[in-house]
Design a protein around this motif. Structure first.
Motif, PDB file in Angstrom:
ATOM      1  N   ASP A 130       1.894   8.669   3.578  1.00 23.98           N
ATOM      2  CA  ASP A 130       0.634   9.423   3.281  1.00 23.98           C
ATOM      3  C   ASP A 130       0.070   8.836   1.928  1.00 23.98           C
ATOM      4  O   ASP A 130       0.379   9.326   0.926  1.00 23.98           O
ATOM      5  N   ALA A 131      -0.994   7.802   2.167  1.00 24.65           N
ATOM      6  CA  ALA A 131      -1.412   7.446   1.069  1.00 24.65           C
ATOM      7  C   ALA A 131      -2.223   8.283   0.244  1.00 24.65           C
ATOM      8  O   ALA A 131      -2.542   8.035  -1.117  1.00 24.65           O
ATOM      9  N   GLY A 132      -2.895   9.182   0.882  1.00 31.50           N
ATOM     10  CA  GLY A 132      -3.487  10.224   0.217  1.00 31.50           C
ATOM     11  C   GLY A 132      -2.747  11.089  -0.932  1.00 31.50           C
ATOM     12  O   GLY A 132      -3.356  11.964  -1.979  1.00 31.50           O
ATOM     13  N   ALA A 133      -1.528  11.187  -0.954  1.00 29.34           N
ATOM     14  CA  ALA A 133      -0.586  11.796  -1.672  1.00 29.34           C
ATOM     15  C   ALA A 133      -0.380  10.743  -2.981  1.00 29.34           C
ATOM     16  O   ALA A 133       0.477  11.220  -3.878  1.00 29.34           O
ATOM     17  N   ILE A 134      -0.979   9.624  -3.008  1.00 28.33           N
ATOM     18  CA  ILE A 134      -0.481   8.656  -4.193  1.00 28.33           C
ATOM     19  C   ILE A 134      -1.850   8.551  -5.099  1.00 28.33           C
ATOM     20  O   ILE A 134      -2.979   8.325  -4.247  1.00 28.33           O
ATOM     21  N   SER A 135      -1.978   8.666  -6.365  1.00 25.06           N
ATOM     22  CA  SER A 135      -3.185   8.672  -7.096  1.00 25.06           C
ATOM     23  C   SER A 135      -3.800   6.968  -7.086  1.00 25.06           C
ATOM     24  O   SER A 135      -2.831   6.098  -6.909  1.00 25.06           O
ATOM     25  N   LEU A 136      -4.901   7.051  -7.080  1.00 28.62           N
ATOM     26  CA  LEU A 136      -5.443   5.614  -6.846  1.00 28.62           C
ATOM     27  C   LEU A 136      -4.708   4.517  -8.154  1.00 28.62           C
ATOM     28  O   LEU A 136      -4.593   3.302  -7.564  1.00 28.62           O
ATOM     29  N   LYS A 137      -4.568   5.067  -9.236  1.00 28.53           N
ATOM     30  CA  LYS A 137      -3.883   4.295 -10.093  1.00 28.53           C
ATOM     31  C   LYS A 137      -2.498   3.812  -9.999  1.00 28.53           C
ATOM     32  O   LYS A 137      -1.974   3.036 -10.607  1.00 28.53           O
ATOM     33  N   ASP A 138      -2.028   4.732  -9.207  1.00 27.53           N
ATOM     34  CA  ASP A 138      -0.296   4.472  -8.761  1.00 27.53           C
ATOM     35  C   ASP A 138       0.063   3.706  -7.500  1.00 27.53           C
ATOM     36  O   ASP A 138       1.073   3.380  -7.163  1.00 27.53           O
ATOM     37  N   ARG A 139      -1.202   3.464  -6.828  1.00 27.35           N
ATOM     38  CA  ARG A 139      -0.921   2.723  -5.489  1.00 27.35           C
ATOM     39  C   ARG A 139      -0.275   1.323  -5.604  1.00 27.35           C
ATOM     40  O   ARG A 139       0.461   0.955  -4.622  1.00 27.35           O
ATOM     41  N   ASN A 140      -0.944   0.624  -6.670  1.00 31.49           N
ATOM     42  CA  ASN A 140       0.173  -0.741  -6.594  1.00 31.49           C
ATOM     43  C   ASN A 140       1.424  -0.669  -6.994  1.00 31.49           C
ATOM     44  O   ASN A 140       2.239  -1.453  -6.416  1.00 31.49           O
ATOM     45  N   LYS A 141       1.547   0.316  -7.986  1.00 34.49           N
ATOM     46  CA  LYS A 141       2.745   0.554  -8.431  1.00 34.49           C
ATOM     47  C   LYS A 141       3.768   0.832  -7.285  1.00 34.49           C
ATOM     48  O   LYS A 141       5.128   0.378  -7.104  1.00 34.49           O
ATOM     49  N   VAL A 142       3.294   1.957  -6.429  1.00 34.66           N
ATOM     50  CA  VAL A 142       4.320   2.470  -5.348  1.00 34.66           C
ATOM     51  C   VAL A 142       4.172   1.309  -4.424  1.00 34.66           C
ATOM     52  O   VAL A 142       5.430   1.159  -3.872  1.00 34.66           O
ATOM     53  N   LEU A 145       7.091  -1.109  -5.539  1.00 35.34           N
ATOM     54  CA  LEU A 145       8.424  -0.230  -5.269  1.00 35.34           C
ATOM     55  C   LEU A 145       8.823  -0.394  -3.808  1.00 35.34           C
ATOM     56  O   LEU A 145      10.078  -0.860  -3.553  1.00 35.34           O
ATOM     57  N   ILE A 146       7.926  -0.333  -2.995  1.00 35.43           N
ATOM     58  CA  ILE A 146       8.168  -0.202  -1.544  1.00 35.43           C
ATOM     59  C   ILE A 146       8.726  -1.727  -1.205  1.00 35.43           C
ATOM     60  O   ILE A 146       9.664  -1.877  -0.529  1.00 35.43           O
ATOM     61  N   SER A 147       8.009  -2.683  -1.776  1.00 31.52           N
ATOM     62  CA  SER A 147       8.401  -3.950  -1.351  1.00 31.52           C
ATOM     63  C   SER A 147       9.737  -4.647  -1.921  1.00 31.52           C
ATOM     64  O   SER A 147      10.403  -5.327  -1.143  1.00 31.52           O
ATOM     65  N   ALA A 148       9.821  -4.130  -3.015  1.00 28.95           N
ATOM     66  CA  ALA A 148      11.218  -4.580  -3.889  1.00 28.95           C
ATOM     67  C   ALA A 148      12.159  -3.597  -3.062  1.00 28.95           C
ATOM     68  O   ALA A 148      13.578  -4.311  -2.907  1.00 28.95           O
ATOM     69  N   GLU A 149      12.090  -2.340  -2.649  1.00 29.90           N
ATOM     70  CA  GLU A 149      13.253  -1.676  -1.828  1.00 29.90           C
ATOM     71  C   GLU A 149      13.464  -2.400  -0.551  1.00 29.90           C
ATOM     72  O   GLU A 149      14.555  -2.444  -0.248  1.00 29.90           O
ATOM     73  N   ASN A 150      12.352  -2.618   0.012  1.00 29.75           N
ATOM     74  CA  ASN A 150      12.656  -3.273   1.426  1.00 29.75           C
ATOM     75  C   ASN A 150      13.105  -4.657   1.453  1.00 29.75           C
ATOM     76  O   ASN A 150      14.182  -4.773   2.228  1.00 29.75           O
ATOM     77  N   SER A 151      12.949  -5.348   0.318  1.00 29.05           N
ATOM     78  CA  SER A 151      13.402  -6.812   0.228  1.00 29.05           C
ATOM     79  C   SER A 151      15.118  -6.256   0.060  1.00 29.05           C
ATOM     80  O   SER A 151      15.736  -7.139   0.556  1.00 29.05           O
ATOM     81  N   ASP A 152      15.479  -5.697  -0.833  1.00 24.49           N
ATOM     82  CA  ASP A 152      16.846  -5.299  -1.173  1.00 24.49           C
ATOM     83  C   ASP A 152      17.414  -4.573   0.140  1.00 24.49           C
ATOM     84  O   ASP A 152      18.719  -5.063   0.387  1.00 24.49           O
TER      85      ASP A 152
END
Length: 201
Positions: A130-142, A145-152
């Motif tokens: 749910d992208a709507g649950a992430i504030s606009l300023k935090d979207r790149n950060k999230v 995090l997702i990319s790093a987690e999936n890589s690991d």
């Protein structure tokens, strides 16, 4: 009479060979136990003493006595098969490093699991639910995090397979972890079912 003895010996050798073949197949129960330990550690869920004792006793208690005894006898008669069993204790340096990396990242991901912004996918990864649950300023950060987690996560499944000397087991290991992430998810977290639809736990 001699022919019958040779035939009997040949049958016994075939049986033992079959046992060796069976023992090198993917050991689902061991993989599941290892996945549970690893996921519990990453999500910060320490096992209770009773759970640890249950794990030790479970294998013997869940099967009939005759099957347990037969397995013990075959293991004794065919010791080389044990060498083919995987080390699902996550003891390789690569596995430990990835596990530690994911554990340290989990505290940053947990609020997004809690809000429903991020969920577990059916292929043992994570994705935005749910992208709507992430504030606009935090979207790149999230997203980072997702990319790093999936890589690991991908590297972890591969590292476990390689640590066991069976890289071909990676799909089964990934599938085992996919189920385990969902089983260990907290109530209210989101995950994809087998058809890819999002479901709230």
């Amino acid at each position: 009479m001699k022919l019958m003895r040779i035939s009997g010996l040949f049958s016994l050798l075939l049986l033992l060979a079959a046992c060796v073949t069976i023992n090198i197949y993917f050991p689902a129960a061991q993989a599941e136990e290892a996945a549970e330990r690893i996921v519990d550690d990453i999500l910060g869920k320490p096992q209770s003493e009773s759970e640890q004792n249950k794990e030790k006793k479970g294998a013997a208690l869940e099967q009939p006595l005759f099957q347990f005894l037969a397995n013990q006898t075959l293991d004794f008669l065919v010791p080389p098969a044990e060498a083919a069993q995987p080390d699902f204790n996550a003891s390789s340096p690569a596995v430990r490093k990835l596990q530690a990396s994911m554990k340290s990242r989990n505290s940053a991901l947990t609020p997004h699991y809690d809000s429903g912004a991020v969920g577990f996918t059916r292929d043992a990864m994570i994705a935005i639910h749910d992208a709507g649950a992430i504030s606009l300023k935090d979207r790149n950060k999230v997203q980072s995090l997702i990319s790093a987690e999936n890589s690991d996560r991908s590297a972890l499944y591969k590292a476990i397979a390689e640590a066991n000397g069976h890289p071909e087991w990676e799909p089964e290991i990934r599938s085992t972890f996919a189920r385990t992430w969902v089983d260990k998810a907290a109530g209210g977290w989101w995950y994809q079912n087998a058809k890819g639809a999002w479901v709230k736990k």
